[in-house]
Motif scaffolding. Structure first.
Motif, short mmCIF file in Angstrom:
data_model
loop_
_atom_site.label_atom_id
_atom_site.label_comp_id
_atom_site.label_asym_id
_atom_site.label_seq_id
_atom_site.Cartn_x
_atom_site.Cartn_y
_atom_site.Cartn_z
N TYR B 33 0.83 -1.21 0.00
CA TYR B 33 0.00 0.00 0.00
C TYR B 33 0.86 1.25 0.00
CZ TYR B 33 -3.17 3.66 1.54
OH TYR B 33 -3.87 4.83 1.64
N HIS B 34 1.95 1.21 0.74
CA HIS B 34 2.79 2.39 0.85
C HIS B 34 3.84 2.47 -0.26
CE1 HIS B 34 1.06 2.33 4.97
NE2 HIS B 34 1.01 3.62 4.75
N ALA B 35 3.73 1.60 -1.22
CA ALA B 35 4.69 1.63 -2.34
C ALA B 35 4.27 2.71 -3.33
CB ALA B 35 4.73 0.28 -3.02
N ASP B 36 5.19 3.07 -4.18
CA ASP B 36 4.89 4.03 -5.24
C ASP B 36 5.27 3.40 -6.56
OD1 ASP B 36 4.22 6.27 -6.59
OD2 ASP B 36 6.09 7.34 -6.17
N PRO B 37 4.33 3.13 -7.46
CA PRO B 37 2.89 3.34 -7.32
C PRO B 37 2.27 2.39 -6.29
CG PRO B 37 3.36 2.03 -9.28
CD PRO B 37 4.68 2.45 -8.72
N LYS B 38 1.13 2.80 -5.77
CA LYS B 38 0.44 1.99 -4.76
C LYS B 38 0.30 0.54 -5.23
CE LYS B 38 -2.41 4.65 -1.70
NZ LYS B 38 -2.83 6.01 -1.84
N PHE B 39 0.68 -0.37 -4.38
CA PHE B 39 0.60 -1.82 -4.62
C PHE B 39 1.54 -2.29 -5.73
CE2 PHE B 39 -3.56 -0.53 -2.91
CZ PHE B 39 -3.51 -1.23 -1.72
N GLY B 40 2.45 -1.40 -6.13
CA GLY B 40 3.35 -1.76 -7.23
C GLY B 40 4.51 -2.65 -6.79
N SER B 41 4.87 -2.60 -5.52
CA SER B 41 5.96 -3.46 -5.07
C SER B 41 5.70 -3.96 -3.66
CB SER B 41 7.30 -2.72 -5.14
OG SER B 41 7.35 -1.71 -4.16
N ASN B 42 6.40 -5.01 -3.32
CA ASN B 42 6.18 -5.68 -2.04
C ASN B 42 7.51 -5.92 -1.36
OD1 ASN B 42 3.22 -6.59 -2.58
ND2 ASN B 42 4.41 -7.07 -4.41
N ASN B 43 7.55 -5.58 -0.08
CA ASN B 43 8.77 -5.76 0.67
C ASN B 43 8.48 -5.58 2.16
OD1 ASN B 43 11.26 -5.74 1.81
ND2 ASN B 43 12.08 -4.05 0.59
N PRO B 44 8.26 -6.68 2.87
CA PRO B 44 7.88 -6.56 4.29
C PRO B 44 8.87 -5.74 5.11
CG PRO B 44 7.63 -8.81 3.55
CD PRO B 44 8.29 -8.07 2.42
N ALA B 45 10.12 -5.64 4.64
CA ALA B 45 11.10 -4.84 5.39
C ALA B 45 10.70 -3.37 5.42
CB ALA B 45 12.48 -5.00 4.79
N ARG B 46 9.82 -2.96 4.50
CA ARG B 46 9.35 -1.57 4.49
C ARG B 46 8.04 -1.40 5.26
NH1 ARG B 46 12.29 1.05 0.58
NH2 ARG B 46 12.82 -0.19 -1.25
N ALA B 47 7.52 -2.47 5.83
CA ALA B 47 6.20 -2.40 6.44
C ALA B 47 6.22 -1.57 7.71
CB ALA B 47 5.70 -3.80 6.74
N ARG B 48 5.10 -0.94 7.98
CA ARG B 48 4.97 -0.14 9.21
C ARG B 48 4.30 -0.95 10.30
NH1 ARG B 48 4.09 5.25 6.10
NH2 ARG B 48 5.68 4.90 4.52
#
Lengths: 666, 180
Positions: B33-48
């Protein structure tokens, strides 16, 4: 730009200690998708048939499925491919858990091991940084124990570790690779890892995995999630509890084991115990499981809680899922508490939860029948349960009789001789099967058992109900919302299927229908194994959230590869055929494709022959089960047909030969 | 003094750690969700949100990213709850020097949960079928007092002054006044 995948494989030559980052060809992803598909391509290209399991030239490939690491629920499987020491054929075993997504986030689609390390090592992958580290201090340690030690010494609690136990180190033919609650067990891949001198692979990743069309992909993921919610609230009526719900069979949650305990065989797949499941047993087993279970747990990005953390008195905590719950109990003719306790030790040793108990029960049977004696097994205890612990300890250390048994029932029986072969009565292609002995031949299962190259029936079946519902109205009700079928005709197949009478097994489903059904079921498993999807959300349960109609959309929006149902089916057929080609080149033929003789009491040789003939033809294989030149060329596997012709496996005019032979038979 | 009270809605995520099955779907969707573009990438290390997990010890604590703190705690305590041992950090929302959680993996910049502002509910809650994460809204009466805001201002200014010195602050203020 690569989507869903990273586009890089990690190649490690253990002999030389060389580490390489190898860019992959996007075209291969289009043709073979990923996971199992691209693994098969690599094995075909690089492991010739002369190479045996324990040769340094054998490869051990750990692949993350194509969509692992994306938000697609349940897409977390690692597909491990190599040559099996037990079957000498291609082994592909899968595990869920957390390892595959972590590998993707570290920037890799696969880890390819070749050669052999002179000393025991483990591999530490932290994004781009890859190290081969000394593992001499981990020698003899349990698989879970190893994972904990590695995480601690690296100070990386978030690392995911796949490790072998003592069984793998000692090249037990049914050694597994363990990873928390998940394990890749079938085919002895843990033995290959041990042979390569690799105790574990630890991975930690903090990079991005992109998807091609984010909004569309998210939409698909949310549809699946909504359907899972709905499906959890609407279990399928009229089937046994573990088949009513999604997920890997919910053995950790379900207490009612009437079906397993009374329909599966106990001991060395010998005794069916009708009437076993009494109220008293039910109560005792429920208490055991409730007392042992700390929590139901899930794999990465999935909500089905198929696993559990178990803690029994006097035994370290461990994790389990699925049918290992009962395999030790039933092999030893004991109770659930024994089964769960010995399974803890077996998990640390790292052995296959299906094969290991069966091999031990086989040894006990040989002993009871005087084929193995005290001379062969000095110190063999008299207490039944003690015997199983004793055998397990001997097998994983390859001590005494354990060294013979460590090769599995097929090879052990032949080494022991003295009539022991008779007791190896539950293997297909030299590999132990589920302990099932039934009455009436089932044509669907006949074909799946015969032609399956995944070795485990649960990794071939699914989608189509195992048996007809008693009433037509029930069947009509079932097909109403059965949108997962690839074709409407499957609904009719099922509606017309009766328990008794003309439209019942073995002659219904008809041979042609059976081919359709088997092909569909197998295809869905092969697609899952390329994408990294758990079979428990797709190919195994009835009415799953992933199916042939939404998968192409997932691949298009996720990986950015234009896909439709036809193209996807063709891709699955391509690498399924390639798996077969690898095995054919290693000598597998029609003679190997048969269920155990006593699997069913009532057999129908003529029907069975017709089933196999027709199915081979349906698949584009000749009467030996060899893919024809035409089939291979149509799939773009002309490099296989050329190889087959060079080796004399196929002849240039093979088509004509096969057709003449078929005509002669008629 | 203005003592008028106002109502404001406070969103609370109720975290039922006993229900968490450790799947980390919350982490995946948060990073997407917080990726740019939204939902464009996935990386749990960036999760809040992070699930602090130790499966063999049956520890599963979903924690949300809160304020950044420059210094780590002097000592770190252990909690024992129901016979299970937890590191104090398992309940702490701060991004801090002692751990890698709640920091952008490339830049090290701190991350903070924004409750997916603008969405009907936070995405982590939406995907948590285990219902370990449930959002609740409650109304709270707050006294809107200007003095409080002033206090905030003074606290802020004081910390800036202690960092840069009063002179620098005055200079900056003067510059800003001119620019206005």
């Amino acid at each position: 730009m690569r989507y869903a995948e990273t586009g890089f494989n990690l190649e490690i030559d253990l002999t030389r200690g060389n580490i390489e980052r190898v860019a992959t060809d996007r075209r291969d992803t289009e043709l073979y998708l990923g996971g199992l598909g691209t693994n098969a391509k690599i094995l075909w290209d690089r492991v010739p048939p002369e190479v045996e399991a324990f040769s340094p030239d054998n490869l051990l490939i750990f692949a993350a499925g194509l969509l692992c690491g994306t938000p697609a629920t349940g897409c977390n499987r690692t597909i491990v491919s190599t040559i099996s020491p037990q079957t000498n054929l291609m082994a592909f075993s899968m595990m869920g858990g957390f390892w595959a997504p972590e590998l993707k986030y570290a920037g890799w689609d696969k880890v390819i091991l070749r050669g052999k390390s002179p000393d025991l090592v483990y591999i530490w992958i932290h994004n781009d940084k890859v190290e081969i580290r000394d593992a001499s201090h981990l020698q003899g340690k349990g698989a879970l124990e190893t994972a904990e030690i590695i995480k601690q010494e690296l100070n990386e609690p978030k690392a995911q570790v796949a490790a072998i136990g003592l069984a793998g180190e000692n090249r037990v033919f049914f050694a597994s690779i363990e990873q928390g609650r998940a394990s890749a067990s079938r085919g002895g891949i843990g033995a290959v890892m041990g042979d390569k001198g690799v105790k574990a692979i630890a991975v930690r990743g903090t990079n991005d995995i992109q998807v091609a069309r984010p909004e569309e992909y998210l939409q698909l993921c949310m549809e699946v999630l909504d359907y899972i919610k709905w499906r959890e609230e609407h279990p399928i009526p009229g089937v046994m509890p573990i088949l009513a719900r999604l997920g890997s069979p919910q053995e950790m949650a379900v207490h009612d084991e009437k079906w397993h305990t009374e329909n599966f065989s106990w001991g060395n797949s010998r005794v069916r115990r009708k009437g076993f499941w009494t109220e008293e047993v039910a109560k005792q087993w429920e208490e055991t499981l409730e007392g042992a279970r700390k929590r139901l747990i899930s794999c990465f990005n999935c909500h089905l809680k198929c696993g559990a953390t178990l803690s029994l008195p006097g035994v370290p905590t461990y994790m389990m899922k699925c049918f290992t719950k009962l395999t030790y109990t039933m092999a030893a003719m004991s109770d659930l508490e024994f089964g769960l306790k010995i399974a803890q030790r077996a998990t640390e040793y790292g052995v296959d939860g299906y094969s290991a108990p069966q091999v031990m029960a086989f040894a006990v049977e040989l002993y009871e029948n005087g084929i193995l004696t005290d001379e062969d097994m000095p110190g063999f205890p008299s207490d039944n349960e003690e015997r199983f612990y004793w055998l397990l300890d001997k097998i994983v250390r390859r001590e005494g009789i354990g060294d013979v048994l460590a090769d599995g029932t097929y090879w052990a029986a032949r080494k022991i001789g003295r009539g022991a072969e008779e007791y190896d009565h539950n293997t297909i292609k030299k590999h132990e099967q589920l302990p099932l002995k039934l009455s009436m031949l089932n044509p669907i299962y006949f074909l799946m058992y015969s032609t399956g190259e995944k070795i485990n029936i649960t990794q071939i079946e699914g989608q189509f109900p195992q048996a007809p519902f008693p009433k037509r109205e029930q069947r009509e009700e079932f097909v109403k919302d059965w949108f997962q079928v690839p074709d409407e005709k499957f609904k009719q197949y099922f509606v017309d299927w009766e328990l008794r009478g003309e439209n019942s097994i073995p002659f219904y489903p008809t041979v042609e229908m059976t081919c359709d059904i088997v092909d569909w079921q197998e295809k869905m498993h092969y697609i899952d194994d390329a994408l990294g999807m758990c079979a428990g959300l797709s190919s195994f349960p009835l009415k799953p959230p992933y199916h042939i109609h939404n998968y192409p959309k997932f691949i298009s929006a996720g990986a950015g590869i234009d896909m439709d149902e036809e193209k996807l089916s063709q891709a699955a057929k391509r690498y399924r055929t390639l798996v077969r080609a690898i095995n054919i080149r290693r000598g597998m033929r029609r003679k190997d494709e048969k269920p155990p003789e006593n699997h069913w009491k009532k057999r129908f040789p003529e029907l069975e022959k017709k089933l196999l003939d027709t199915y081979y033809q349906y698949k584009g294989w000749n009467q030996e089960g060899i893919p024809t030149k035409k089939t291979l060329d149509e799939l773009g596997l002309d490099f296989v047909s050329r190889d087959f012709i060079e080796r004399g496996i196929l002849k240039e005019d093979e088509e004509a030969v096969a057709e003449t032979a078929a005509a002669e038979q008629e | 003094m203005n003592a008028e009270t106002k109502k404001r809605t406070i969103k609370t995520i109720v975290i039922d750690a006993d229900k968490c099955d450790g799947c980390r779907a919350c982490e995946v969707i948060c990073s997407a969700y917080h990726a740019d573009p939204k939902f464009g990438s996935n990386n749990p290390a960036r999760a809040r949100i992070r699930v602090i997990r130790d499966p063999l010890k049956d520890v599963y604590i979903p924690v949300y990213a809160g304020e950044h703190t420059v210094a780590e705690c002097a000592g770190r305590d252990k909690y024992i709850i129901d016979g299970k041992e937890y590191d104090e950090c398992a309940f702490c929302r701060a991004s801090c020097p002692s751990r890698e959680d709640f920091k952008e993996p490339d830049s090290g910049l701190p991350l903070k949960c924004d409750m997916c502002e603008g969405e009907e509910e936070p995405w982590c809650v939406k995907v948590c079928l285990a219902e370990a994460l449930v959002v609740m809204e409650r109304e709270e009466e707050t006294a809107e007092e200007e003095t409080e805001e002033l206090e905030d201002l003074e606290v802020g200014l004081e910390s800036l002054a202690s960092k840069y010195g009063k002179d620098k602050i005055l200079e900056a203020l003067a510059r800003m006044t001119k620019e206005d």
